[in-house]
Design a protein around this motif. Structure first.
Motif, PDB file in Angstrom:
ATOM      1  N   GLN A 130       0.832  -1.205   0.000  1.00 10.11           N
ATOM      2  CA  GLN A 130       0.000   0.000   0.000  1.00 10.11           C
ATOM      3  C   GLN A 130       0.871   1.261   0.000  1.00 10.11           C
ATOM      4  O   GLN A 130       0.517   2.262  -0.647  1.00 10.11           O
ATOM      5  N   LEU A 131       1.988   1.214   0.705  1.00  9.94           N
ATOM      6  CA  LEU A 131       2.900   2.366   0.690  1.00  9.94           C
ATOM      7  C   LEU A 131       3.573   2.513  -0.664  1.00  9.94           C
ATOM      8  O   LEU A 131       3.847   3.633  -1.111  1.00  9.94           O
ATOM      9  N   VAL A 132       3.858   1.388  -1.318  1.00 10.41           N
ATOM     10  CA  VAL A 132       4.412   1.450  -2.673  1.00 10.41           C
ATOM     11  C   VAL A 132       3.420   2.123  -3.613  1.00 10.41           C
ATOM     12  O   VAL A 132       3.779   2.989  -4.424  1.00 10.41           O
ATOM     13  N   ARG A 133       2.139   1.718  -3.505  1.00 15.53           N
ATOM     14  CA  ARG A 133       1.091   2.326  -4.331  1.00 15.53           C
ATOM     15  C   ARG A 133       0.973   3.826  -4.027  1.00 15.53           C
ATOM     16  O   ARG A 133       0.788   4.655  -4.924  1.00 15.53           O
ATOM     17  N   LEU A 134       1.104   4.162  -2.775  1.00 18.41           N
ATOM     18  CA  LEU A 134       0.988   5.557  -2.368  1.00 18.41           C
ATOM     19  C   LEU A 134       2.119   6.398  -2.972  1.00 18.41           C
ATOM     20  O   LEU A 134       1.898   7.524  -3.430  1.00 18.41           O
ATOM     21  N   SER A 135       3.338   5.843  -2.963  1.00 23.83           N
ATOM     22  CA  SER A 135       4.470   6.576  -3.545  1.00 23.83           C
ATOM     23  C   SER A 135       4.288   6.776  -5.039  1.00 23.83           C
ATOM     24  O   SER A 135       4.727   7.784  -5.603  1.00 23.83           O
ATOM     25  N   GLN A 136       3.637   5.830  -5.703  1.00 23.36           N
ATOM     26  CA  GLN A 136       3.371   5.972  -7.132  1.00 23.36           C
ATOM     27  C   GLN A 136       2.295   7.010  -7.405  1.00 23.36           C
ATOM     28  O   GLN A 136       2.335   7.716  -8.417  1.00 23.36           O
ATOM     29  N   ILE A 137       1.338   7.132  -6.504  1.00 21.18           N
ATOM     30  CA  ILE A 137       0.237   8.083  -6.688  1.00 21.18           C
ATOM     31  C   ILE A 137       0.726   9.516  -6.551  1.00 21.18           C
ATOM     32  O   ILE A 137       0.440  10.378  -7.394  1.00 21.18           O
ATOM     33  N   ILE A 188       0.924   8.650   8.091  1.00 23.10           N
ATOM     34  CA  ILE A 188       1.597   7.349   8.184  1.00 23.10           C
ATOM     35  C   ILE A 188       2.349   7.233   9.506  1.00 23.10           C
ATOM     36  O   ILE A 188       2.254   6.225  10.216  1.00 23.10           O
ATOM     37  N   LEU A 189       3.117   8.259   9.840  1.00 21.05           N
ATOM     38  CA  LEU A 189       3.911   8.210  11.069  1.00 21.05           C
ATOM     39  C   LEU A 189       3.026   8.152  12.302  1.00 21.05           C
ATOM     40  O   LEU A 189       3.379   7.514  13.304  1.00 21.05           O
ATOM     41  N   GLU A 190       1.877   8.803  12.243  1.00 19.74           N
ATOM     42  CA  GLU A 190       0.934   8.723  13.365  1.00 19.74           C
ATOM     43  C   GLU A 190       0.453   7.291  13.570  1.00 19.74           C
ATOM     44  O   GLU A 190       0.396   6.801  14.712  1.00 19.74           O
ATOM     45  N   GLN A 191       0.157   6.608  12.461  1.00 23.20           N
ATOM     46  CA  GLN A 191      -0.256   5.215  12.557  1.00 23.20           C
ATOM     47  C   GLN A 191       0.884   4.332  13.066  1.00 23.20           C
ATOM     48  O   GLN A 191       0.673   3.407  13.845  1.00 23.20           O
ATOM     49  N   CYS A 221       0.353   2.314  16.724  1.00 21.78           N
ATOM     50  CA  CYS A 221       0.160   0.859  16.746  1.00 21.78           C
ATOM     51  C   CYS A 221       0.955   0.187  17.868  1.00 21.78           C
ATOM     52  O   CYS A 221       0.627  -0.922  18.288  1.00 21.78           O
ATOM     53  N   ARG A 222       2.046   0.824  18.339  1.00 24.03           N
ATOM     54  CA  ARG A 222       2.851   0.341  19.471  1.00 24.03           C
ATOM     55  C   ARG A 222       3.286  -1.121  19.299  1.00 24.03           C
ATOM     56  O   ARG A 222       3.342  -1.885  20.250  1.00 24.03           O
ATOM     57  N   ASP A 223       3.540  -1.496  18.086  1.00 23.98           N
ATOM     58  CA  ASP A 223       3.990  -2.855  17.794  1.00 23.98           C
ATOM     59  C   ASP A 223       5.357  -2.761  17.129  1.00 23.98           C
ATOM     60  O   ASP A 223       5.514  -2.119  16.073  1.00 23.98           O
ATOM     61  N   PHE A 224       6.394  -3.404  17.726  1.00 25.07           N
ATOM     62  CA  PHE A 224       7.762  -3.208  17.238  1.00 25.07           C
ATOM     63  C   PHE A 224       7.973  -3.810  15.851  1.00 25.07           C
ATOM     64  O   PHE A 224       8.723  -3.271  15.033  1.00 25.07           O
ATOM     65  N   VAL A 225       7.265  -4.935  15.536  1.00 27.24           N
ATOM     66  CA  VAL A 225       7.412  -5.525  14.198  1.00 27.24           C
ATOM     67  C   VAL A 225       6.855  -4.578  13.147  1.00 27.24           C
ATOM     68  O   VAL A 225       7.484  -4.328  12.103  1.00 27.24           O
ATOM     69  N   SER A 226       5.680  -4.035  13.414  1.00 26.32           N
ATOM     70  CA  SER A 226       5.045  -3.120  12.471  1.00 26.32           C
ATOM     71  C   SER A 226       5.853  -1.841  12.330  1.00 26.32           C
ATOM     72  O   SER A 226       6.099  -1.356  11.220  1.00 26.32           O
ATOM     73  N   GLN A 227       6.294  -1.278  13.446  1.00 25.52           N
ATOM     74  CA  GLN A 227       7.034  -0.020  13.396  1.00 25.52           C
ATOM     75  C   GLN A 227       8.348  -0.160  12.631  1.00 25.52           C
ATOM     76  O   GLN A 227       8.682   0.662  11.778  1.00 25.52           O
ATOM     77  N   GLU A 228       9.068  -1.226  12.913  1.00 21.61           N
ATOM     78  CA  GLU A 228      10.357  -1.426  12.252  1.00 21.61           C
ATOM     79  C   GLU A 228      10.191  -1.631  10.752  1.00 21.61           C
ATOM     80  O   GLU A 228      10.904  -1.053   9.930  1.00 21.61           O
ATOM     81  N   TYR A 229       9.190  -2.438  10.385  1.00 23.58           N
ATOM     82  CA  TYR A 229       8.986  -2.725   8.967  1.00 23.58           C
ATOM     83  C   TYR A 229       8.471  -1.504   8.212  1.00 23.58           C
ATOM     84  O   TYR A 229       8.945  -1.180   7.115  1.00 23.58           O
ATOM     85  N   LEU A 230       7.512  -0.813   8.777  1.00 20.24           N
ATOM     86  CA  LEU A 230       6.904   0.312   8.073  1.00 20.24           C
ATOM     87  C   LEU A 230       7.891   1.461   7.885  1.00 20.24           C
ATOM     88  O   LEU A 230       7.923   2.099   6.822  1.00 20.24           O
ATOM     89  N   LEU A 231       8.708   1.743   8.886  1.00 17.77           N
ATOM     90  CA  LEU A 231       9.710   2.791   8.714  1.00 17.77           C
ATOM     91  C   LEU A 231      10.747   2.386   7.660  1.00 17.77           C
ATOM     92  O   LEU A 231      11.241   3.227   6.897  1.00 17.77           O
ATOM     93  N   ASP A 232      11.063   1.100   7.633  1.00 13.74           N
ATOM     94  CA  ASP A 232      11.958   0.584   6.586  1.00 13.74           C
ATOM     95  C   ASP A 232      11.348   0.836   5.209  1.00 13.74           C
ATOM     96  O   ASP A 232      12.010   1.344   4.289  1.00 13.74           O
ATOM     97  N   VAL A 233      10.045   0.517   5.059  1.00 14.91           N
ATOM     98  CA  VAL A 233       9.376   0.703   3.763  1.00 14.91           C
ATOM     99  C   VAL A 233       9.295   2.182   3.403  1.00 14.91           C
ATOM    100  O   VAL A 233       9.512   2.568   2.245  1.00 14.91           O
ATOM    101  N   ILE A 234       8.994   3.031   4.391  1.00 13.58           N
ATOM    102  CA  ILE A 234       8.925   4.467   4.129  1.00 13.58           C
ATOM    103  C   ILE A 234      10.254   4.971   3.560  1.00 13.58           C
ATOM    104  O   ILE A 234      10.293   5.726   2.578  1.00 13.58           O
ATOM    105  N   CYS A 235      11.351   4.537   4.180  1.00 12.43           N
ATOM    106  CA  CYS A 235      12.670   4.973   3.718  1.00 12.43           C
ATOM    107  C   CYS A 235      12.990   4.440   2.324  1.00 12.43           C
ATOM    108  O   CYS A 235      13.724   5.080   1.557  1.00 12.43           O
ATOM    109  N   GLN A 236      12.438   3.283   1.998  1.00 10.35           N
ATOM    110  CA  GLN A 236      12.799   2.647   0.729  1.00 10.35           C
ATOM    111  C   GLN A 236      11.956   3.132  -0.444  1.00 10.35           C
ATOM    112  O   GLN A 236      12.479   3.261  -1.556  1.00 10.35           O
ATOM    113  N   VAL A 237      10.668   3.393  -0.242  1.00  7.46           N
ATOM    114  CA  VAL A 237       9.787   3.583  -1.398  1.00  7.46           C
ATOM    115  C   VAL A 237       9.587   5.041  -1.792  1.00  7.46           C
ATOM    116  O   VAL A 237       9.288   5.318  -2.957  1.00  7.46           O
TER     117      VAL A 237
END
Length: 938
Positions: free
Chosen positions: A204-211, A227-230, A234-250
């Motif tokens: 979904q973040l990839v799609r967002l970067s394309q839009i 995005i950062l608010e979400q 979410c207070r979940d370390f797996v989600s936070q680590e992955y999503l910030l990784d995707v934000i930096c990449q896409v």
């Protein structure tokens, strides 16, 4: 409707229902086809499927629904109207089949012109909220994303972004919820399964970067904050680590450059288990790659402009086509990215005091890499980072973990911070040392082993590619400011750093303090650890190998510094160079016994200065008496500094450096003689004799020392005008005649005879037969040879005595060839008499050898003969200590020497005999070219 018990049966059922659906579609029985499709989709309701199994069934369902969608589009409105079907499928009994069919029909409807796109998209995104099971909901929303990928309304950027953002938010909530379902003992298993589903959310973040494309304002004001608010909520370390990784990449690098502060602040509010290091490293990696690409684009643009200027433009069309192929380089946004990361470090220190030093160091290292890429010449940035690291290091005190050493080693040696401009560049390390005082301070707070490793690594870089070729290629007498040609300047500056003032020299030397100051013993190190106020007052007796290598590198650094000073604009004068050498001398004197490594290098540089003074002296005109006098005084002062340096080294190291100091005195005497400074040369020879008499006690060392002395004295020239030379060579010969072993006495005396028979030195233009007034005294030569012969005749060992006589004979033949009898006093009569004496001794040796054969007659008589035949007598010589040495390794004394023993000792009696035969063969050969040899009888 129920679902199958296993994946295999579910897949089989789905294939069966797909086939039946296709058959009904072929017969235009749409209602029956939808019924079969609904049955097929029921399999996606199975709660027992793992993410991998669910994905397999999802792919099959997607393919089947694609067939249905194609049919619906092709037959609208001929057999049905999609608006009616969109309402109809919403009456399907189960929610999963209902929503899949609804999305399929709705997206098919969106392909029809004049369809209410916005209303349908809003309706579908809202209806998807009806599925709250994590796995089912994730795949359902992923299906919605895939179907609407190319169907979003054009020019409705804000709506499209909100649509994808809403889908992302709901998918992230479902993904996080999956972690909290089920028993705690399966938590790790669920985490593993969650990571298998993370790509659905990231898509979904990839799609967002394309839009949003290059709409930075929308990204900064709406997308990123949401995005950062979400991410934080979410207070979940797996989600936070992955999503910030995707934000930096896409998202775009330019976006990251201008919103880095927002991203970095967000990391301060993440779950404690989130690896902040990884996020910062990824972000910095993207920014560095962006900078590298921009630099490359600028280079390509410059190349194109230069080539365009050189070529004459004749065809306007060709010119237009060239311009169209070159893209205009977009400027980099004006953002001080380093300041943002530096501020982030301060905030991190305040907000997250729980972070360990192991977590801080990689972050600091990555920021160093960022600074080197974006601001390669701004060393104040690096100094600020090293200052922060030093502060953190001191804050931890004794709580510093042992495994931090490896990380600090990488940080201090810039192991992972290189770019193409500063990698392994001695100039870079020099600038860091000079401009970053905190860098040196950070090194000093490390443990002793880490300090040595870091300094050793940096010294390797400071002296890399520093060879004597630099003096040839760059003309070491020319300061850098006077070097012509930018290309030559860049070659010099990229290879060798240039020291422009004394304070910089002192900073560079201070960097070496941890290995220059007296090292601590283990006991003292432990005491210092318990009490930091204890000062080291002694040093270990035995230095380890690593430390000796470090001292060797410091010696090389002395040479590099001298070359650097010689290229300097401010310090290249003789007075400045002498003062700088004295600064180095005083600095390395603190190393105690280790000055034996660095002082010879400093003395060598003093020699270079003396030769440079001599060149300047020769270039002075006759009318510049005052300048000449100043240069002569400089030379004398430098010699005094050399003498003092050798005295300091001898006082610090004692007997350990006797041999070095002795040879350095001889070299200084030879240099002074070449400059016609006879008094100074005599003083250095006197110091050498003093060392010999007071400190050299071993007989072997005494013999070698005298031979070295004789070699230097034989080449002197300025001492002949005074009585200095005669007194020195007499003194050297007398010492040779007083050696402990008679064979040493004999060899020393006949070698000292050469001091009364000077030979040509082609290096200073002398030539035999052309240069007059060689110092030669044949009478004293004969006296030395006679004295050596008397000593050899008095030796009790007949083999040793005979061998020495043959050596004396060879020496007599040398003088006989290189002079006439009147000058050398080596007459034919004397040589024939010596040959007769040797022949007499040879006969006694042959008799002795025969007695060995007779003594062995009771044994196997052929044994000795076999040994004789198998032994190559020409491969043996008599050593200096009287032993027989095997030189059969290519006839080279550098080979492995084996002492002769057993039967070979008996055979060794043959060695003088064979030696004498070789001498006689030489005399016989000389008769053909020199008539004087006709009267020599053997």
């Amino acid at each position: 409707m129920s679902y199958s018990d296993s994946v295999e049966s579910a897949a089989s059922l789905m294939k069966q229902q797909t086939g039946m659906m296709n058959k009904c579609l072929g017969q235009n029985k749409l209602m029956e086809a939808l019924q079969h499709c609904s049955v097929m989709l029921t399999e996606l309701r199975n709660p027992n499927l793992t993410p991998k199994q669910y994905y397999e069934l999802y792919v099959m369902a997607f393919d089947s629904l694609s067939i249905l969608s194609t049919y619906l589009i092709d037959n609208h409105p001929k057999y049905h109207h999609l608006a009616d079907l969109y309402e109809l499928v919403q009456y399907t009994g189960n929610i999963i089949p209902r929503l899949y069919l609804m999305i399929t029909v709705g997206t098919s409807y969106l392909r029809i012109p004049d369809a209410p796109t916005v209303e349908i998209l809003k309706d579908m995104i809202e209806m998807c909220r009806g599925v709250q099971n994590p796995v089912r909901g994730l795949f359902l929303r992923y299906y919605l994303s895939q179907r609407t990928k190319e169907l979003l309304p054009k020019d409705e950027f804000e709506f499209n972004a909100n649509f994808i953002m809403t889908n992302f938010i709901e998918m992230n909530k479902l993904w996080v919820r999956f972690q909290h379902q089920g028993p705690l003992k399966k938590r790790e298993h669920r985490t593993k399964e969650r990571k298998e589903l993370q790509i659905l959310v990231g898509s979904q973040l990839v799609r967002l970067s394309q839009i949003i494309d290059d709409n930075f304002e929308m990204y900064r004001d709406q997308i990123l904050p949401t995005i950062l608010e979400q991410v934080v909520q979410c207070r979940d370390f797996v989600s936070q680590e992955y999503l910030l990784d995707v934000i930096c990449q896409v998202f775009s690098d330019e976006f990251h450059l201008q919103t880095a502060e927002t991203l970095l602040r967000t990391t301060l509010h993440l779950h404690p288990d989130v690896s902040i290091n990884r996020i910062v490293l990824i972000l910095i990696g993207r920014l560095n790659d962006y900078k590298a690409r921009k630099l490359e684009e600028e280079k390509e643009s410059k190349k194109h402009e230069e080539s365009k200027e050189k070529n004459d433009v004749e065809d306007s069309k060709a010119e237009n086509s060239d311009e169209s192929t070159v893209k205009k380089v977009k400027p980099i946004p004006d953002v001080n990215i380093f300041q943002e990361f530096a501020a982030y470090l301060d905030m991190l220190n305040q907000e997250r005091p729980d972070l360990s030093l192991q977590q801080y160091v990689p972050v600091i290292e990555s920021i160093i890499k960022l600074s080197l890429q974006w601001y390669p010449n701004n060393y104040s940035n690096l100094d600020a980072l090293f200052k922060f690291t030093t502060m953190k290091y001191k804050d931890y005190g004794k709580m510093i973990p042992k495994d931090i050493d490896y990380l600090m080693m990488k940080l201090l040696t810039f192991e992972e911070s290189w770019n193409d401009d500063n990698g392994n560049n001695p100039v870079f390390f020099y600038n860091v040392i000079i401009n970053c005082p905190s860098f040196v301070e950070l090194i000093t707070v490390q443990n002793v082993e880490t300090q040595r490793l870091v300094i050793s690594s940096i010294l390797d870089n400071l002296i890399v590619n520093i060879t004597d070729d630099i003096e040839v290629k760059t003309n070491i007498r020319t300061p850098l400011s006077e070097v012509e040609g930018e290309e030559e300047k860049s070659t010099i500056t990229s290879t060798l750093f240039v020291i422009e003032n004394k304070s910089d020299l002192e900073k560079l030397l201070k960097f070496t303090d941890p290995v220059v100051n007296k090292p601590l013993t283990k006991k003292m190190a432990s005491e210092e650890e318990n009490n930091p106020n204890i000062l080291a007052t002694s040093e270990p007796e035995n230095l380890d190998f690593t430390f000796n290598i470090l001292q060797e590198k410091l010696a090389k650094l002395c040479h590099v510094i001298f070359k650097s000073l010689s290229l300097s604009t401010n310090l290249r004068s003789i007075d400045s160079l002498v003062e700088c050498q004295l600064i180095m001398k005083n600095h390395f004197y603190r190393s105690g016994k280790n000055c034996l490594y660095t002082y010879p290098a400093i003395i060598t540089n003093f020699w270079k200065l003396i030769r440079r003074c001599n060149i300047e002296l020769q270039n002075q005109g006759e009318d510049k008496e005052e300048e000449k006098k100043n240069i002569e005084n400089n030379i004398k002062h430098i010699f005094k500094f050399i003498s003092r340096s050798m005295g300091d080294m001898f006082n610090a190291c004692g007997s350990k450096v006797v041999d070095i100091v002795y040879k350095l005195n001889l070299e200084c005497a030879a240099l002074a003689d070449q400059l016609h400074l006879s008094e100074i040369a005599y003083d250095f020879f006197s110091q050498a004799f003093t060392i010999y008499e007071e400190s050299i006690n071993d007989s072997k060392n005494q013999f070698q020392a005298l031979i070295s002395m004789a070699q230097v004295l034989q080449k002197t020239r300025s001492l002949h005008t005074d009585d200095y030379y005669d007194s020195l060579i007499v003194r050297c010969t007398l010492h040779g005649s007083k050696l402990l072993k008679k064979q040493d006495q004999c060899r020393a005396v006949y070698l000292c005879s050469h001091m009364w028979w000077a030979t040509e030195l082609s290096a200073i233009g002398e030539e035999e037969g052309v240069t007059p007034n060689f110092f030669r005294d044949g009478k004293r030569v004969l006296e030395c040879l006679q004295r050596a012969l008397r000593v050899s005749d008095s030796i009790m060992d007949s083999v040793q005595s005979c061998e020495l006589m043959i050596e004396i004979l060879n020496r007599c033949l040398y003088y006989f060839i290189h002079g006439n009898e009147k000058d050398t006093h080596i007459t034919v009569k004397y040589i024939n008499g010596l040959i007769e004496l040797i022949k007499t001794n040879i006969k006694s040796l042959e008799t002795e050898a025969g007695s060995y054969s007779a003594a062995d007659a009771s044994q196997d008589v052929s044994e000795l003969g076999n040994v004789v035949s198998s032994l190559n007598l020409n491969s043996y010589i008599i050593g200096q200590d009287g032993s027989f040495v095997d030189i059969s390794n290519d006839g080279n004394l550098t080979g492995t020497h084996k002492r002769v023993d057993g039967n070979k000792t008996k055979i060794a009696l043959q060695i003088p005999i064979q030696h004498f035969k070789r001498t006689c063969e030489y005399i016989s050969g000389q008769r053909e070219v020199d008539e004087r040899f006709q009267v020599i009888q053997f």
